[in-house]
Design an enzyme around this catalytic site. Sequence first.
Site, PDB file in Angstrom:
ATOM      1  N   LYS A   1     -10.184  -4.901  11.197  1.00 10.13           N
ATOM      2  CA  LYS A   1      -8.911  -4.197  12.105  1.00 10.13           C
ATOM      3  C   LYS A   1      -8.595  -4.811  13.415  1.00 10.13           C
ATOM      4  CE  LYS A   1      -7.574  -1.258   8.713  1.00 10.13           C
ATOM      5  NZ  LYS A   1      -6.336  -1.297   8.002  1.00 10.13           N
TER       6      LYS A   1
ATOM      7  N   TYR B   1     -15.769  -2.581   8.834  1.00  7.01           N
ATOM      8  CA  TYR B   1     -14.260  -2.098   8.815  1.00  7.01           C
ATOM      9  C   TYR B   1     -13.407  -2.505  10.304  1.00  7.01           C
ATOM     10  CZ  TYR B   1     -10.368   1.188   8.874  1.00  7.01           C
ATOM     11  OH  TYR B   1      -9.107   1.838   8.880  1.00  7.01           O
TER      12      TYR B   1
ATOM     13  N   GLY C   1       0.784  -1.126  -0.086  1.00  9.63           N
ATOM     14  CA  GLY C   1       0.006  -0.068   0.065  1.00  9.63           C
ATOM     15  C   GLY C   1       0.733   1.184   0.004  1.00  9.63           C
TER      16      GLY C   1
ATOM     17  N   ARG D   1      -1.151  -1.833  -6.107  1.00 13.63           N
ATOM     18  CA  ARG D   1      -2.160  -2.693  -7.247  1.00 13.63           C
ATOM     19  C   ARG D   1      -1.819  -1.628  -8.504  1.00 13.63           C
ATOM     20  NH1 ARG D   1      -7.847  -3.232  -4.811  1.00 13.63           N
ATOM     21  NH2 ARG D   1      -7.263  -1.311  -4.142  1.00 13.63           N
TER      22      ARG D   1
ATOM     23  N   ASP E   1      -1.714  -7.265  -6.140  1.00  8.38           N
ATOM     24  CA  ASP E   1      -2.778  -7.178  -5.161  1.00  8.38           C
ATOM     25  C   ASP E   1      -2.381  -8.611  -3.831  1.00  8.38           C
ATOM     26  OD1 ASP E   1      -4.899  -7.454  -3.465  1.00  8.38           O
ATOM     27  OD2 ASP E   1      -6.614  -7.527  -5.338  1.00  8.38           O
TER      28      ASP E   1
ATOM     29  N   SER F   1       1.870   3.253  -2.520  1.00 11.49           N
ATOM     30  CA  SER F   1       1.817   4.282  -3.475  1.00 11.49           C
ATOM     31  C   SER F   1       1.156   5.617  -3.122  1.00 11.49           C
ATOM     32  CB  SER F   1       0.892   3.674  -4.693  1.00 11.49           C
ATOM     33  OG  SER F   1      -0.163   3.152  -4.312  1.00 11.49           O
ATOM     34  N   SER F   2       0.520   5.708  -2.082  1.00 10.55           N
ATOM     35  CA  SER F   2      -0.155   6.748  -1.414  1.00 10.55           C
ATOM     36  C   SER F   2      -0.397   6.707   0.049  1.00 10.55           C
ATOM     37  CB  SER F   2      -1.608   6.884  -2.321  1.00 10.55           C
ATOM     38  OG  SER F   2      -2.182   5.902  -1.757  1.00 10.55           O
ATOM     39  N   GLY F   3      -0.829   8.048   0.578  1.00 14.28           N
ATOM     40  CA  GLY F   3      -1.215   8.188   1.999  1.00 14.28           C
ATOM     41  C   GLY F   3      -0.146   7.840   2.857  1.00 14.28           C
TER      42      GLY F   3
ATOM     43  N   SER G   1      -3.147  -0.896  11.652  1.00 19.91           N
ATOM     44  CA  SER G   1      -4.425  -0.973  11.995  1.00 19.91           C
ATOM     45  C   SER G   1      -5.333   0.373  12.051  1.00 19.91           C
ATOM     46  CB  SER G   1      -4.659  -1.555  13.486  1.00 19.91           C
ATOM     47  OG  SER G   1      -6.132  -1.935  13.626  1.00 19.91           O
TER      48      SER G   1
ATOM     49  N   LYS H   1       0.386   4.865  -9.957  1.00 23.42           N
ATOM     50  CA  LYS H   1       0.731   5.628  -8.725  1.00 23.42           C
ATOM     51  C   LYS H   1       1.864   5.003  -8.342  1.00 23.42           C
ATOM     52  CE  LYS H   1      -4.159   6.317  -7.591  1.00 23.42           C
ATOM     53  NZ  LYS H   1      -5.128   5.925  -6.578  1.00 23.42           N
TER      54      LYS H   1
END
EC number: 1.1.1.102
Length: 332
Positions: free
Chosen positions: A190, A186, A39, A64, A93, A41-43, A172, A68
């Site tokens: 988590k 959600y 994960g 994925r 993925d 590629s961002s944030g 998390s 990005k």
Amino acid sequence: MLLLAAACLVAFVLLLYMVSPLISPKPLALPGAHVVVTGGSSGIGKCIAIECYKQGAFITLVARNEDKLLQAKKEIEKHSINDKQVVLCISVDVSQDYNQVENVIKQAQEKLGPVDMLVNCAGMSLSGKFEELEVSAFERLMSINYLGSVYPSRAVITTMKERRVGRIVFVSSQAGQLGLFGFTAYSSSKFAIRGLAEALQMEVKPYNVYVTVAYPPDTDTPGLAEENKTKPLETRLISETTAVCKPEQVAKQIVKDAIQGNFNSSIGSDGYMLSSLTCGMAPVTSITEGLQQVVTMGLFRTIALFYLGSFDNIVRRCMVQRAKSEIVDKTA
């Protein structure tokens, strides 16, 4: 007598602070280390990659979207501290096929060496009332948020144990510490990460491998922007009781805690309180951490009751408002 008791208590606390570093994990050296970020590629994931890169690490980004990934790679490379550092991008993925995940991890290790730190940051959020969410939403979130952390961790753990060194980070959420209105799908995905992390830490601690679970609050990321589009009113109002954090701030704290081998990684005063309240049977990495949890538990539980009361009031007000609106609509 009281003075003697107070003096003994102070001496005991000072002794704990002196002994604590002796039993804490040896910090992981990031210069030259191979850090894999799913994960990434961002944030928060991208910011964690940047933070590790600033400290001299070699980075493998896993996500994925290839476009990005390449964009993130260019941004990360601006923060290099030497000309030997490398940013490797792999598009996959991580929640679908374990064999595929295992293969890409092997490819990354062939190019950049054994993985010293794995950061499981791939995830997503969906919110809505329990009965209004499609059953597929529960399956999807459990696949992405839980299995998307299981597969990469499973792919690196054997080598880490053989080398007697490693860090595994699970990102998390504060919604993984307490259940909130609208987060039935959600939060459960988590919460599952916490159970995985606790059991895994007990297995790998003798091999000098340490697990960190991060519980970030709402953070200014593309994921939060997407989540807010469908958030129920109650969920949005509850979320607004705390400030939105910057991803850079969150990333710095997560990297710091992972390097130190801390099991819990929290952000801000609310995060600290939640981690203390929900520590349960979670491992500690210092005596002082355990002592702080014991001392603050009663006070923090009292504060938490006020929080819970305010959340319940928000839900009730929204229900009354919605009922009034329905009556108006019927009489119009």
